[in-house]
Motif scaffolding. Structure first.
Motif, PDB file in Angstrom:
ATOM      1  N   UNK A   1      -4.362  20.494  -2.486  1.00 25.34           N
ATOM      2  CA  UNK A   1      -3.800  19.357  -1.759  1.00 25.34           C
ATOM      3  C   UNK A   1      -4.317  18.076  -2.395  1.00 25.34           C
ATOM      4  N   UNK A   2      -3.645  16.988  -2.115  1.00 28.77           N
ATOM      5  CA  UNK A   2      -4.076  15.734  -2.736  1.00 28.77           C
ATOM      6  C   UNK A   2      -3.535  14.516  -2.025  1.00 28.77           C
ATOM      7  N   UNK A   3      -4.053  13.382  -2.442  1.00 24.30           N
ATOM      8  CA  UNK A   3      -3.614  12.093  -1.899  1.00 24.30           C
ATOM      9  C   UNK A   3      -3.660  11.063  -3.012  1.00 24.30           C
ATOM     10  N   UNK A   4      -2.553  10.342  -3.174  1.00 25.65           N
ATOM     11  CA  UNK A   4      -2.452   9.284  -4.173  1.00 25.65           C
ATOM     12  C   UNK A   4      -2.276   7.955  -3.448  1.00 25.65           C
ATOM     13  N   UNK A   5      -3.165   7.018  -3.736  1.00 26.19           N
ATOM     14  CA  UNK A   5      -3.127   5.718  -3.072  1.00 26.19           C
ATOM     15  C   UNK A   5      -3.035   4.619  -4.137  1.00 26.19           C
ATOM     16  N   UNK A   6      -2.113   3.706  -3.913  1.00 26.57           N
ATOM     17  CA  UNK A   6      -1.997   2.543  -4.790  1.00 26.57           C
ATOM     18  C   UNK A   6      -1.971   1.292  -3.925  1.00 26.57           C
ATOM     19  N   UNK A   7      -2.928   0.404  -4.165  1.00 21.42           N
ATOM     20  CA  UNK A   7      -3.008  -0.870  -3.465  1.00 21.42           C
ATOM     21  C   UNK A   7      -2.705  -1.983  -4.464  1.00 21.42           C
ATOM     22  N   UNK A   8      -1.588  -2.642  -4.286  1.00 20.60           N
ATOM     23  CA  UNK A   8      -1.254  -3.786  -5.142  1.00 20.60           C
ATOM     24  C   UNK A   8      -1.473  -5.069  -4.349  1.00 20.60           C
ATOM     25  N   UNK A   9      -1.910  -6.108  -5.032  1.00 25.17           N
ATOM     26  CA  UNK A   9      -2.253  -7.347  -4.335  1.00 25.17           C
ATOM     27  C   UNK A   9      -1.945  -8.551  -5.204  1.00 25.17           C
TER      28      UNK A   9
ATOM     29  N   UNK B   1       0.867  -1.177   0.000  1.00 22.03           N
ATOM     30  CA  UNK B   1       0.000   0.000   0.000  1.00 22.03           C
ATOM     31  C   UNK B   1       0.907   1.231   0.000  1.00 22.03           C
ATOM     32  N   UNK B   2       0.810   2.018  -1.041  1.00 22.29           N
ATOM     33  CA  UNK B   2       1.600   3.242  -1.144  1.00 22.29           C
ATOM     34  C   UNK B   2       0.661   4.436  -1.043  1.00 22.29           C
ATOM     35  N   UNK B   3       0.947   5.321  -0.095  1.00 20.64           N
ATOM     36  CA  UNK B   3       0.131   6.517   0.115  1.00 20.64           C
ATOM     37  C   UNK B   3       1.035   7.739   0.058  1.00 20.64           C
ATOM     38  N   UNK B   4       0.663   8.677  -0.770  1.00 23.00           N
ATOM     39  CA  UNK B   4       1.437   9.916  -0.901  1.00 23.00           C
ATOM     40  C   UNK B   4       0.491  11.095  -0.718  1.00 23.00           C
ATOM     41  N   UNK B   5       0.680  11.863   0.341  1.00 26.85           N
ATOM     42  CA  UNK B   5      -0.128  13.065   0.554  1.00 26.85           C
ATOM     43  C   UNK B   5       0.737  14.280   0.253  1.00 26.85           C
ATOM     44  N   UNK B   6       0.151  15.261  -0.372  1.00 26.77           N
ATOM     45  CA  UNK B   6       0.931  16.438  -0.770  1.00 26.77           C
ATOM     46  C   UNK B   6       0.076  17.692  -0.692  1.00 26.77           C
ATOM     47  N   UNK B   7       0.729  18.827  -0.672  1.00 26.81           N
ATOM     48  CA  UNK B   7       0.015  20.104  -0.584  1.00 26.81           C
ATOM     49  C   UNK B   7       0.840  21.190  -1.271  1.00 26.81           C
ATOM     50  N   UNK B   8       0.148  22.022  -2.036  1.00 25.91           N
ATOM     51  CA  UNK B   8       0.750  23.196  -2.667  1.00 25.91           C
ATOM     52  C   UNK B   8       0.032  24.421  -2.114  1.00 25.91           C
TER      53      UNK B   8
END
Length: 634
Positions: A549-557, A536-543
């Motif tokens: 602002x944003x959040x990118x989530x990738x769930x690999x299984x 599970x990769x979670x990247x939160x960011x803000x400008x």
């Protein structure tokens, strides 16, 4: 002659009053005037300080400063008071004169409040930073969902079509773009299904405080509008029954509505906790608590010396505490307000919005859960609980120990055996916890909960749950491992029911931009086993400059069961929110819309036919893509 300042009788020739030290008026008379010295300024200074003695008879006393002894006495008393105060503060804060019971209860209380305040602070920060802006400001939120799935191992799917469909799914995404003005209850939501970033089909949903509108340009060239209060009427017209209709709200609740309905008064909560604390203070006796100093506890590879407090409660004390806590909850208004009243507030909010919630009609639930009825209900529950406890025995009582570093609990153990009338063996409960937070750059938490029975014929003789978390903090990076294991042992069972291992890596460039990676390996199952691995990769960011602002989530299984199809792929969710955006609702009028809430069945039937015909034309245009999808199920 007398002193004009204090009235003391003066002898002739005195320059200063011997009583008050003020200069006399003799200097201003010619007969007593003393010759002026050559240095007049020095003369004046000496006179003011009482050091000038020229031509003063030897019998005349020299003025002295007064109150010297009193000043010394006052200063001495102040020093003594300050010293005693400092000692008192030290004694109070250092537990010097406190009983073991008082120290134990204070440590427990401080740790409970610390946990509560931590949750409060976290919720408050999350609300202020992430929720409040979306409830009060105009904003636009874009969300993109996409899948990457390998379908080749799924039974029933044509092996030749599976790669094509897998490739197609990889190139399909769903986007949801919502522009909202929460204070005016206005929003425009665009939903689009895209293939290789090209729109396949899209729909718009528009709402304000009273009305809804929907548009699917590829299927119908007009807006379909509906007054929110006419939703159930519309459902009746298209043949849906009343039971379904009554579950459709006439108003869509916002997050602000729900937030305002829930009221948690910090003072009430603190007061309630103090009442619970009084129960413990009055119930526990001094001889039931012992203290040991410099007891070593091992927290993973850390050895920490602590104070150990051991609480031994017999069966009657345990039962008495349980009943007293129930009594306190039933009679305390704060408990009612923090629980039942908030539940009623939420139910009332949904009821007013048109949601059909069982028991809320005609204020039935509000009447049932009134303060008086609540107290009666809690009293009845207490009587039932008291009766049930008669059937329960705790032969050895309850033994609990805490390990405290200063006033922070870093370890706890608890054990008790509980028996009922229909269980001679009983169940033994063992709990063991230890952990530290930001201690030598470590975050550690270990918990083991074990339930066991001496009955060797039992299908579940022992259930053991173990959780551990151990990370190291270095600058802006936290990394380590977490695990969760559930084991079962018994007459017909001796296996791991769940095993999860997670590798953790957290990094941040600032408080607003953070990256989290969780690599997991999980196995589970009863009776058949299965495993799933992935990340599970979670990247939160803000400008800040762009207010974005944003959040990118990738769930690999990678799912691998002992039996059944295997699944492998990933799910991606990307969200971007921009504050203070401007938008305008489209101009919807009688010429470009149809009011389906007031349309009769004939009008609705005509609209349905037109949409059906448009759908057929649309599908013909997309037949190449649909051919691939058709092969999916062959």
């Amino acid at each position: 002659m007398f002193c004009e300042n204090c009235g003391f009788k003066l002898d002739d020739g005195l320059l200063f009053c011997p009583n008050c030290g003020v200069r006399t008026q003799n200097l201003n008379t010619d007969e007593n005037k003393t010759p002026q010295p050559e240095n007049h300024d020095l003369f004046i200074d000496q006179c003011n300080t009482g050091t000038y003695i020229q031509n003063i008879p030897s019998t005349t006393p020299i003025p002295k400063k007064r109150f010297t002894k009193k000043l010394v006495l006052i200063c001495s008393i102040l020093v003594i008071v300050l010293a005693a105060g400092c000692f008192g503060i030290y004694a109070f804060t250092s537990d010097m004169f406190k009983s073991t019971k008082s120290i134990y209860l204070e440590i427990e209380s401080k740790n409970i409040m610390k946990s509560i305040n931590s949750v409060r602070s976290s919720l408050k920060d999350n609300y202020n930073e992430n929720i409040k802006p979306l409830l009060e400001k105009k904003h636009e939120t874009k969300t993109k969902l996409s899948l990457d799935m390998d379908l080749s191992s799924i039974p029933g799917i044509d092996s030749s079509a599976a790669p094509q469909v897998s490739k197609l799914l990889k190139n399909i995404d769903l986007t949801i773009d919502t522009k909202s003005n929460p204070l005016n209850e206005q929003s425009i939501t665009n939903l689009a299904l895209n293939i290789k970033n090209n729109k396949f089909i899209a729909a718009d949903i528009i709402q304000n405080k009273n009305r809804l509108a929907a548009s699917i340009p590829d299927l119908y060239n007009k807006y379909l509008t509906l007054d929110k209060k006419d939703i159930n009427k519309f459902l009746d017209n298209i043949g849906l029954n009343n039971n379904m209709g009554t579950n459709i709200p006439s108003k869509f609740l916002s997050g602000l509505d729900i937030y305002n309905a829930i009221k948690v008064d910090d003072k009430e909560l603190d007061g309630l906790l103090r009442e619970f604390g009084k129960v413990m203070e009055e119930s526990i006796q001094d001889n039931q608590i012992t203290e040991e100093d410099d007891v070593a506890i091992k927290v993973n590879d850390l050895n920490i010396n602590c104070r150990k407090f051991t609480l031994n409660l017999d069966e009657s004390t345990v039962k008495s505490i349980i009943l007293k806590l129930v009594d306190t909850a039933g009679q305390n208004e704060a408990f009612y307000n923090l629980t039942v009243k908030n539940i009623l507030n939420i139910l009332k909010l949904y009821e007013d919005a048109g949601y059909n919630i069982a028991g809320t009609g005609d204020n039935k639930l509000e009447s049932i859960l009134s303060k008086d009825n609540f107290k009666k209900g809690m009293s009845s529950f207490r009587d039932q609980l008291k009766s049930a406890l008669k059937d329960v025995s705790i032969p050895g009582g309850l033994k609990m120990s805490i390990y405290a570093k200063g006033h922070t609990i870093i370890g706890r153990t608890l054990d008790a055996t509980i028996k009922t009338s229909d269980s001679e063996e009983g169940i033994k409960l063992d709990l063991n916890y230890n952990g530290v937070s930001n201690y030598n750059s470590r975050n550690i938490s270990n918990l083991e909960l074990k339930l066991s029975s001496p009955d060797t014929q039992s299908d579940m003789q022992e259930l053991d749950l173990r959780y551990s978390y151990d990370t190291t903090i270095s600058k802006d990076i936290e990394s380590g491992n977490a695990s969760l294991v559930v084991d079962g042992k018994g007459n017909s069972l001796n296996r791991s029911l769940l095993k999860a291992d997670i590798k953790i890596n957290k990094s941040s460039t600032d408080t607003k931009s953070q990256k989290y990676t969780y690599n997991y390996d999980i196995s589970f199952g009863m009776p058949e086993q299965a495993s799933i691995t992935g990340a599970i990769d979670i990247n939160t960011w803000q400008k800040n400059k762009e207010k974005t602002s944003g959040r990118d989530i990738k769930l690999s299984y990678d799912y691998k069961p002992d039996l059944g199809p295997k699944l492998k792929g990933s799910i991606n969710i990307n969200t971007e929110t921009t504050l203070d955006t401007n938008f305008k609702l489209p101009d919807i009028n009688s010429s470009n819309s149809v009011d389906i809430g007031n349309a009769d069945q004939n009008e609705l039937s005509s609209i349905g036919k037109e949409i059906t015909n448009s759908l057929q034309d649309f599908l013909l245009k997309k037949q190449d893509l649909l051919r691939i999808l058709g092969e999916f199920g062959t």
